[in-house]
Write an enzyme that holds these catalytic residues in place. Structure first.
Site, PDB file in Angstrom:
ATOM      1  N   GLU A  14      10.868  -5.039   3.644  1.00  0.00           N
ATOM      2  CA  GLU A  14      10.133  -5.960   2.653  1.00  0.00           C
ATOM      3  C   GLU A  14      10.994  -6.980   2.089  1.00  0.00           C
ATOM      4  O   GLU A  14      10.342  -7.955   1.416  1.00  0.00           O
ATOM      5  CB  GLU A  14       9.461  -5.110   1.548  1.00  0.00           C
ATOM      6  CG  GLU A  14       8.684  -4.052   2.387  1.00  0.00           C
ATOM      7  CD  GLU A  14       7.853  -3.150   1.536  1.00  0.00           C
ATOM      8  OE1 GLU A  14       6.614  -3.040   1.557  1.00  0.00           O
ATOM      9  OE2 GLU A  14       8.800  -2.408   0.413  1.00  0.00           O
ATOM     10  N   ASP A 203      -1.290  -0.747   7.573  1.00  0.00           N
ATOM     11  CA  ASP A 203      -2.192   0.514   8.092  1.00  0.00           C
ATOM     12  C   ASP A 203      -3.488   0.593   7.126  1.00  0.00           C
ATOM     13  O   ASP A 203      -3.539  -0.574   6.034  1.00  0.00           O
ATOM     14  CB  ASP A 203      -1.543   1.807   7.705  1.00  0.00           C
ATOM     15  CG  ASP A 203      -0.934   1.864   6.380  1.00  0.00           C
ATOM     16  OD1 ASP A 203       0.131   1.242   5.842  1.00  0.00           O
ATOM     17  OD2 ASP A 203      -1.632   2.379   5.521  1.00  0.00           O
TER      18      ASP A 203
HETATM   19  N1  ADE Z   1       2.366   0.959   1.782  1.00  0.00           N
HETATM   20  C1  ADE Z   1       1.927   0.830   2.975  1.00  0.00           C
HETATM   21  N2  ADE Z   1       0.917   1.545   3.324  1.00  0.00           N
HETATM   22  C2  ADE Z   1       0.584   2.321   2.292  1.00  0.00           C
HETATM   23  C3  ADE Z   1      -0.270   3.447   2.280  1.00  0.00           C
HETATM   24  N3  ADE Z   1      -1.107   3.772   3.241  1.00  0.00           N
HETATM   25  N4  ADE Z   1      -0.301   4.293   1.164  1.00  0.00           N
HETATM   26  C4  ADE Z   1       0.810   3.801   0.087  1.00  0.00           C
HETATM   27  N5  ADE Z   1       1.639   2.705   0.359  1.00  0.00           N
HETATM   28  C5  ADE Z   1       1.527   2.103   1.434  1.00  0.00           C
END
Ligand code: ADE
Length: 235
Positions: A14, A203
């Site tokens: 990141e 996601d």
């Molecule tokens: N960072 C990226 N995806 C995430 C998720 N599903 N839950 C928490 N932090 C995240």
């Protein structure tokens, strides 16, 4: 010298493109975290990888406040998308953050409600700076489609459950979930430092997240860093 902009990301992926693009002057270690001072596109910055989670990220924001007196703190990285229109690869800029796992409901508080030092009334949302967020939003809309502005929900949990994602959207109106933005916004509010949270979606915080996150995290993280580099001079 103008006060620096602090830039925090949790994982190496990141912040690594930002670190690589910096003209680095000095690295100092505080609280076991490395703070990289230098310029990014000619703008004075301090960049740190703070590690995952609300406590690590709040500590890093406090170190930034105490040692570097930044004029703003930005949190960048990836997030799970939780709104129905939010897709992998989209950009979410926070209007405000919430700490979704702060639960004092037994005392009559609604979920996420926080007591803050020096305040009589608890707060539900941790606001982000309107000017910084607007600059990020305008920059994002020039570079990408699928740009959203709204609430980002933070908690000490990687959300990989459709029902939990839906709960975050229904309860807080959240568009994305992650694990640091709320605590950084919290530390910034207490220290009266303008802050912004910029996330790209890796996601959808559902049952596919365990596969999607490792597949898309690097390319989504890169998008956030490209965007930040493109707007840093206007902040
Ligand atoms: N960072 C990226 N995806 C995430 C998720 N599903 N839950 C928490 N932090 C995240």
């Amino acid at each position: 010298m103008k006060a620096p902009i602090g830039i925090l990301g949790a994982m190496a992926v990141e912040v690594e493109a930002i670190l690589a693009a910096m003209d680095l002057r000095e690295v100092q270690e505080h609280s076991s975290m490395k703070f990289h001072s230098g310029t990014l596109s000619g703008v004075e910055c301090v960049v740190a990888q703070c590690s995952v989670g609300k406590v690590n990220s709040a500590l890093s924001a406090q170190v930034l406040a105490d040692f570097y007196h930044p004029r703003a703190i930005l949190n960048i990285g990836v997030a799970g998308g939780v709104g129905p229109q939010v897709r992998i690869g989209d950009v979410v800029i926070a209007r405000a953050c919430v700490e979704h796992d702060c639960d004092s409901s037994a005392l009559g508080y609604s979920m996420g409600m926080l007591d803050l030092p020096g305040r009589e009334e608890p707060v539900a949302e941790l606001p982000c700076d309107a000017h910084l967020s607007q600059m990020l939003l305008e920059g994002a809309e020039k570079l990408y489609s699928g740009v959203h502005f709204g609430v980002i929900a933070s908690g000490d949990q990687f959300v990989a459950d459709r029902e939990k994602g839906k709960w975050l959207y229904d309860t807080f109106g959240a568009l994305a979930c992650e694990m640091e933005g709320g605590s950084i916004a919290h530390a910034c509010l207490i220290n009266q430092i303008p802050c912004a949270v910029l996330r790209t979606i890796s996601d959808n915080a559902n049952d596919d997240s365990k596969v999607d996150f490792p597949t898309f995290a690097a390319q989504s993280a890169q998008k956030a860093q490209t965007l930040l580099q493109s707007v840093i001079r206007s902040l």
